[in-house]
Design a protein around this motif. Structure first.
Motif, short mmCIF file in Angstrom:
data_model
loop_
_atom_site.label_atom_id
_atom_site.label_comp_id
_atom_site.label_asym_id
_atom_site.label_seq_id
_atom_site.Cartn_x
_atom_site.Cartn_y
_atom_site.Cartn_z
N ASN A 179 -29.65 -1.64 -20.45
CA ASN A 179 -29.01 -1.15 -19.26
C ASN A 179 -29.99 -0.28 -18.34
N ILE A 197 -33.00 0.78 -15.46
CA ILE A 197 -31.91 2.06 -14.53
C ILE A 197 -33.96 2.58 -14.67
N MET A 255 -36.54 0.37 -12.38
CA MET A 255 -36.28 0.59 -11.40
C MET A 255 -36.72 2.17 -10.08
N PHE A 307 -36.04 2.42 -6.56
CA PHE A 307 -34.58 3.93 -7.26
C PHE A 307 -34.77 5.18 -7.87
N ILE A 361 -33.69 7.59 -10.63
CA ILE A 361 -33.08 8.35 -10.48
C ILE A 361 -33.21 9.32 -11.20
N ALA A 416 -26.40 7.05 -6.55
CA ALA A 416 -26.06 5.08 -7.86
C ALA A 416 -25.05 4.76 -6.74
N PHE A 428 -27.52 1.29 -7.16
CA PHE A 428 -28.12 0.55 -7.84
C PHE A 428 -26.62 -0.18 -8.18
N ALA A 482 -28.44 -3.36 -7.19
CA ALA A 482 -29.76 -2.92 -6.65
C ALA A 482 -31.13 -4.61 -6.83
N SER A 483 -30.64 -6.11 -7.60
CA SER A 483 -30.73 -7.20 -7.63
C SER A 483 -31.14 -7.88 -6.56
N VAL A 535 -25.56 -2.07 -15.59
CA VAL A 535 -26.25 -1.23 -15.03
C VAL A 535 -25.41 0.19 -13.79
N ALA A 536 -25.03 -0.34 -13.55
CA ALA A 536 -23.73 0.24 -12.94
C ALA A 536 -23.01 1.36 -13.23
N VAL A 542 -25.87 3.88 -14.78
CA VAL A 542 -25.68 5.10 -14.07
C VAL A 542 -25.05 5.56 -13.25
#
Length: 277
Positions: free
Chosen positions: A54, A58, A61, A65, A67, A228, A231, A234-235, A243-244, A247
């Motif tokens: 995960n 992040i 991406m 996004f 981060i 944040a 995400f 995000a898919s 993933v969330a 983040v």
């Protein structure tokens, strides 16, 4: 025998309190270390197959996004906003504590304005920022963070300065020190604990600010509190909870670590002025 039993019971209560109060953070951390399949099949706090996928996702991406960009925006804006709030509030607090300037009306007014829901100020501030070109800029975000934190640090500074021994200041004035030099070389060094604690609190509140980050930024200055949320889907095919969660853990780390390091100074500043005599 009674004393060890009481001690053990005390630590048990402390442990339960820590677990209950930090359960959301613990659950989020556990979720971030599970695969999507395990999250669906295993909702407990037990991790069967720990994974860092995960966290890797992040950073994978970054083309959509970034981060690190969000984190840097929050770091710069929160640091600058906190520094501006300290610079504005400290001399004002000195004037209130030593000369009574505005203490009866300005201090209560500032505190009460901070108690008003921030959404009331959102539209006027947005329109003003639009006119002066501060939308989606780190400087614009920093100025908002400064305004949000001035009431808090003003109260802390006023209480702390009022407790300082005035005899030291009087001696410095006898030696020829002016007000500016007195504040900079006498009062400020004696107030370093409350300055440090106020800086940390202002930084944490700035870092967690969501409303103005959402309204006043779009891409270049988007803070992590807003970034944040990107995400979560995000898919494009529903929420990726792993993933969330990852983040949210990354977004929480800077203020969490800062608060843990400075918790003693924060406690002292919050109780400054509570006992006097």
């Amino acid at each position: 025998m009674r004393r060890p039993a009481i001690q053990a019971l005390r630590w048990l209560v402390f442990g339960l309190a820590v677990l209950i109060l930090n359960f959301p953070v613990i659950a989020t951390l556990v979720t971030s270390l599970k695969s999507e399949a395990e999250i669906s099949s295993n909702a407990s706090l037990v991790i069967e197959n720990p994974t860092l996928d995960n966290y890797a996702a992040i950073f994978g991406m970054a083309d959509r996004f970034d981060i690190l960009h969000f984190l840097m925006n929050s770091l710069v804006a929160s640091t600058l906003g906190s520094a501006l709030a300290i610079a504005l509030a400290f001399p004002a607090a000195y004037a209130m504590a030593r000369f009574g300037t505005g203490r009866r009306w300005l201090l209560p007014l500032a505190v009460n304005l901070r108690a008003v829901p921030l959404i009331i100020f959102a539209i006027p501030i947005y329109l003003m920022y639009q006119q002066v070109g501060l939308l989606d800029t780190r400087l614009g975000l920093s100025l908002i963070f400064c305004l949000i934190n001035v009431p808090l640090v003003l109260v802390l500074f006023t209480s702390a300065i009022a407790e300082l021994p005035i005899e030291i200041e009087e001696a410095a004035r006898v030696d020829g020190a002016g007000t500016f030099r007195l504040i900079l070389h006498v009062v400020l060094p004696m107030s370093l604990n409350v300055v440090a604690a106020s800086s940390v609190l202002a930084f944490i509140y700035s870092w967690n600010e969501f409303l103005f980050g959402l309204m006043l930024t779009t891409s270049r200055a988007t803070p992590i509190s807003v970034g944040a949320s990107f995400f979560f889907a995000a898919s494009g095919g529903g929420v990726r909870w792993g993933v969330a969660a990852a983040v949210m853990i990354l977004a929480t780390l800077p203020p969490l670590l800062l608060g843990l390091v400075m918790y003693r100074q924060i406690g002292r500043s919050m109780t400054a002025g509570a006992v006097k005599g």
